[in-house]
Structures are given as structure tokens and as C-alpha cells.
Write a protein that holds these residues in place. Structure first.
Motif, mmCIF file in Angstrom:
data_model
loop_
_atom_site.group_PDB
_atom_site.id
_atom_site.type_symbol
_atom_site.label_atom_id
_atom_site.label_comp_id
_atom_site.label_asym_id
_atom_site.label_seq_id
_atom_site.Cartn_x
_atom_site.Cartn_y
_atom_site.Cartn_z
ATOM 1 N N ALA A 1 103.670 32.248 -0.627
ATOM 2 C CA ALA A 1 103.536 31.118 -1.554
ATOM 3 C C ALA A 1 102.397 30.194 -1.132
ATOM 4 N N ARG A 2 102.255 29.962 0.182
ATOM 5 C CA ARG A 2 101.172 29.101 0.657
ATOM 6 C C ARG A 2 99.814 29.734 0.386
ATOM 7 N N ASP A 3 99.691 31.031 0.649
ATOM 8 C CA ASP A 3 98.416 31.713 0.389
ATOM 9 C C ASP A 3 98.068 31.669 -1.103
ATOM 10 N N LYS A 4 99.081 31.858 -1.949
ATOM 11 C CA LYS A 4 98.836 31.818 -3.395
ATOM 12 C C LYS A 4 98.404 30.428 -3.831
ATOM 13 N N ARG A 5 99.068 29.399 -3.281
ATOM 14 C CA ARG A 5 98.725 28.036 -3.647
ATOM 15 C C ARG A 5 97.315 27.688 -3.182
ATOM 16 N N GLU A 6 96.951 28.097 -1.970
ATOM 17 C CA GLU A 6 95.615 27.817 -1.462
ATOM 18 C C GLU A 6 94.545 28.544 -2.268
ATOM 19 N N PHE A 7 94.838 29.780 -2.670
ATOM 20 C CA PHE A 7 93.872 30.521 -3.485
ATOM 21 C C PHE A 7 93.648 29.823 -4.823
ATOM 22 N N ILE A 8 94.735 29.428 -5.479
ATOM 23 C CA ILE A 8 94.611 28.750 -6.775
ATOM 24 C C ILE A 8 93.907 27.410 -6.597
ATOM 25 N N GLU A 9 94.205 26.719 -5.499
ATOM 26 C CA GLU A 9 93.576 25.426 -5.247
ATOM 27 C C GLU A 9 92.063 25.578 -5.087
ATOM 28 N N ASN A 10 91.639 26.596 -4.339
ATOM 29 C CA ASN A 10 90.197 26.829 -4.174
ATOM 30 C C ASN A 10 89.546 27.228 -5.496
ATOM 31 N N ARG A 11 90.225 28.072 -6.243
ATOM 32 C CA ARG A 11 89.681 28.472 -7.542
ATOM 33 C C ARG A 11 89.634 27.291 -8.501
ATOM 34 N N LEU A 12 90.618 26.402 -8.414
ATOM 35 C CA LEU A 12 90.644 25.215 -9.266
ATOM 36 C C LEU A 12 89.460 24.314 -8.965
ATOM 37 N N ALA A 13 89.127 24.178 -7.687
ATOM 38 C CA ALA A 13 87.972 23.355 -7.311
ATOM 39 C C ALA A 13 86.669 23.969 -7.844
ATOM 40 N N GLU A 14 86.559 25.305 -7.789
ATOM 41 C CA GLU A 14 85.352 25.961 -8.304
ATOM 42 C C GLU A 14 85.214 25.747 -9.808
ATOM 43 N N VAL A 15 86.330 25.934 -10.533
ATOM 44 C CA VAL A 15 86.276 25.763 -11.989
ATOM 45 C C VAL A 15 85.998 24.313 -12.341
ATOM 46 N N ARG A 16 86.553 23.371 -11.566
ATOM 47 C CA ARG A 16 86.296 21.955 -11.806
ATOM 48 C C ARG A 16 84.805 21.654 -11.653
ATOM 49 N N SER A 17 84.185 22.224 -10.628
ATOM 50 C CA SER A 17 82.744 22.026 -10.429
ATOM 51 C C SER A 17 81.948 22.631 -11.577
ATOM 52 N N GLN A 18 82.335 23.829 -12.016
ATOM 53 C CA GLN A 18 81.649 24.468 -13.140
ATOM 54 C C GLN A 18 81.844 23.667 -14.427
ATOM 55 N N LEU A 19 83.057 23.100 -14.615
ATOM 56 C CA LEU A 19 83.324 22.295 -15.801
ATOM 57 C C LEU A 19 82.468 21.029 -15.801
ATOM 58 N N ASP A 20 82.364 20.383 -14.648
ATOM 59 C CA ASP A 20 81.521 19.183 -14.560
ATOM 60 C C ASP A 20 80.065 19.524 -14.857
#
Length: 383
Positions: A171-190
Motif C-alpha cells: 500500500a505504501r509503494d502504491k501510494r508513493e507511486f501515485i503521489e509521484n505521478r500526481l506531481a508529474e501530472v500537476r507540473s504538466q497541467l501547470d
């Protein structure tokens, strides 16, 4: 039945009758020896536990299989495996064995010097299998009922702890993966929003479709006014002089409307967000739609990842049991082995068969001595 067959049967019965004392005596002797030996054998007791692994899915994906493979050190898995098979393999793993050995101090209990002997004895004294009902059965053998129960209980508790560690880590690995991907998409969205904003500031666009519609409507109205002015000028020119004030005024107004139309079509000094040049619409539409679609795609992806991230955080904090214990092990009342009745019965049957064979051999030698002395002497050479 032929006469020869009848004769063979009578010979067989005669041999049994002649050596009945030997047959009964040796068989009883073997049975008594089996009784004595079975009484001297140490008693072993078996404690059983029944558990139900998590039913999250009927098969495991490649990521989970890789995780279990790294845990157990055995990459040989079938294409489709159930959680029960995985947990049974985990129970046989070196990592689980190390936990059990350290917890119960089995090195001292088994009184061995080498670690390989401890692993071998532990494997001999335990059994893990999936029942026909789909449950996982854990069995442990020991010479003491309480020791057998403690060994089985240790496996159950360590399996629960290990499965919770695996779930928490997953669960921690999954959460960290999604968190990193969320940051990448947030940067791309900005970045996409910044590009769209720059485009809107440069070409004064807010709602491209609506502005285009308004600009075309305005251009159409201006063209209608120009057409009306031209019609009036053409009608007045034959009857009025060229310097007639009324004719000059209509021409002046027509020229003003034409300037407004030129500014609307090609752009002018108006820098407001309501002055989109009509002539630029075809070229700007593709750029605008590309930038706008990028923003929408990244917004949708960001919202999806944000929802997944929230659910992953909740799942990470949950303490759901991965193992449900249906039957905890208890100290057994009856020994599991040796099964003395089976030992005595099987020994008696084997002894009876062997003594009957011995009786037939002895009777054959007797008849050979009486009927064929020469062959008997040759046989005695090997005696």
C-alpha cells in the motif's frame, strides 16, 4: 478344474498343514516383536490450524508475483496462482523458517549443531496444504502436545504479521507511486495552462468559439450596412452632383463602416479581448484547440490520480486482516504417530506371507530329497 490344478492345491494345503506350527509361531513372534517395537517408539502429536487467506482476488498480477518471488526466493510459479498457494509457499520460505526458529529457539530444542539440520527437521515436522474447500491447513508435529500446538500457533501468528507487513509495504509503494505521478501530472497541467494563458493574452481569446461567432456576426452586419450605403449612393449619384452634401455624407459613413470592417477582419488598434480578427480564425483555431485539449486531458488525468491518491492513502491507513483464523491450534489429546495398530497388523500380514513362502520352500526341498536325490544333492551344494 483340472486334475493337475487339484493336485497343486492339495500339495499347497499339505505344505501348510505340515508346517503350521512354524507359520503360526513365526507370525506370532513377528507380531509380538512389532508390539514391543511400537511401544518403544516415541509418541508424536500433531496440532492443526485452519486459516482463510484474503479473498481480494483469485489470481495475482505480475507485481505481486514478483514480490512473493523475492520474498520466498522461488521464481517457479504457475501462470495463475491463488492466494492460498502463495501463502502456502510463504510458510515454506526461508524467511518464515528463520522467524520460527528464532521465536521458538529450535536450535536448542532439536539439539543440532548445523543450521541446515534445523531447517530439515522443521520441514519434516510441518505440513502446509490447501484443502479441497480452499482453506489453508497448517500442521505441526512434536513429541509434546503443547510443543506441537506452540509450533502451529507460531506459524499462524507469524503468517499474520508477515502478510500485514506485505500489505502495508504494498500500500505504501502504491501510494508513493501515485503521489509521484500526481506531481508529474500537476507540473504538466501547470505548463499546459501557462501555454494556453500565453496564447489567450497574445491573441486576446477567452472563449474562442463564442468570440468567433460574435466577430462573424459583427462582420456580417457591417457588410450589410456597407451594401445599403452603396445602394443608396448608386441611386443618388445620377440625380445629385458629386459635391452634394448628402451624397458626400453617405460616402463618408460608408468609408467609416468599411474601416470598422477592415479592423474587425484584420485587426486594429483595439486591444480588448472582444476584438478577435476574423481573418486569423482559421490559423488560430488549430493552436487554440491543441492547447485547450492538452489542458483538459491533464485536468482529467489529474482528477483521476487525485482520487486514486486519496483512496491509496485511506487503504494505507486501514488495518484490514489479511488472514482469518478459523481454527486455532490446540494441544492434541491423541498421538498422531506411531499408529501401533497399523504397525502390528501390517507386520502380521507380512510375516504370514513370508512364513507361508518359507513353508512352501521347505516342503519343496523335502519332496526333492525324497523323489529326486540327485537334484537334492546338487541343491545342497549351495546350502
Amino acid at each position: 478344474m483340472s486334475t493337475e490344478q487339484q493336485a497343486n492345491i492339495w500339495v499347497f494345503l499339505e505344505a501348510l498343514g505340515r508346517h503350521r506350527g512354524l507359520i503360526v509361531g513365526l507370525t506370532l513372534l513377528a507380531v509380538v516383536a512389532a508390539v514391543v517395537v511400537s511401544l518403544m517408539l516415541p509418541a508424536w502429536y500433531q496440532a492443526d490450524a485452519l486459516v482463510l487467506p484474503s479473498q481480494d482476488g483469485s489470481s495475482m498480477g505480475l507485481a505481486q508475483m514478483a514480490q512473493v518471488t523475492s520474498l520466498t526466493g522461488d521464481p517457479r510459479f504457475p501462470g495463475m496462482i491463488t492466494p492460498h498457494d502463495v501463502y502456502a509457499r510463504i510458510l515454506r520460505s526461508r524467511r518464515m523458517s528463520d522467524r520460527i526458529i528464532a521465536r521458538l529457539d529450535l536450535v536448542a530444542t532439536y539439539e543440532v549443531d548445523r543450521a541446515s539440520q534445523v531447517y530439515a527437521l522443521l520441514e519434516d515436522h510441518t505440513d502446509f496444504r490447501v484443502t479441497d474447500e480452499g482453506l489453508l491447513k497448517i500442521s505441526a508435529l512434536a513429541r509434546d502436545p503443547q510443543a506441537a500446538s506452540d509450533l502451529a500457533r507460531a506459524y499462524v501468528e507469524e503468517l499474520i504479521h508477515l502478510s500485514e507487513e506485505l500489505l502495508t509495504s504494498s500500500a505504501r509503494d502504491k501510494r508513493e507511486f501515485i503521489e509521484n505521478r500526481l506531481a508529474e501530472v500537476r507540473s504538466q497541467l501547470d505548463s499546459a495552462r501557462g501555454a494556453l494563458e500565453s496564447f489567450q493574452l497574445k491573441y486576446r481569446t477567452i472563449d474562442f468559439d463564442e468570440q468567433t461567432r460574435l466577430a462573424i456576426d459583427q462582420a456580417s452586419a457591417l457588410k450589410v450596412r456597407i451594401a445599403n450605403y452603396n445602394l443608396e449612393i448608386e441611386m443618388l449619384s445620377p440625380v445629385l452632383a458629386a459635391d452634394n452634401p448628402e451624397l458626400i455624407e453617405k460616402m463618408r459613413r460608408r468609408d467609416l463602416v468599411q474601416k470598422q470592417l477592415d479592423a474587425l477582419e484584420w485587426g486594429g488598434s483595439d486591444s480588448s479581448f472582444f476584438s478577435l480578427p476574423v481573418a486569423s480564425v482559421p490559423g488560430l483555431r488549430g493552436q487554440y484547440e491543441s492547447l485547450y485539449s492538452r489542458v483538459k486531458v491533464h485536468e482529467a488525468l489529474y482528477e483521476s490520480l487525485l482520487d486514486m491518491f486519496e483512496r491509496a492513502r485511506i487503504h494505507e491507513q486501514e488495518n484490514l486482516p489479511a488472514i482469518t483464523v478459523l481454527d486455532w491450534p490446540v494441544p492434541p489429546d491423541l498421538r498422531s504417530k506411531p499408529q501401533r495398530s497399523i504397525i502390528v497388523m501390517s507386520t502380521g500380514v507380512v510375516a504370514l506371507v513370508l512364513t507361508v513362502f518359507l513353508a512352501l520352500v521347505l516342503d519343496y526341498i523335502r519332496r526333492l530329497r525324497e523323489l529326486q536325490p540327485g537334484d537334492y544333492k546338487k541343491l545342497m551344494v549351495f546350502a
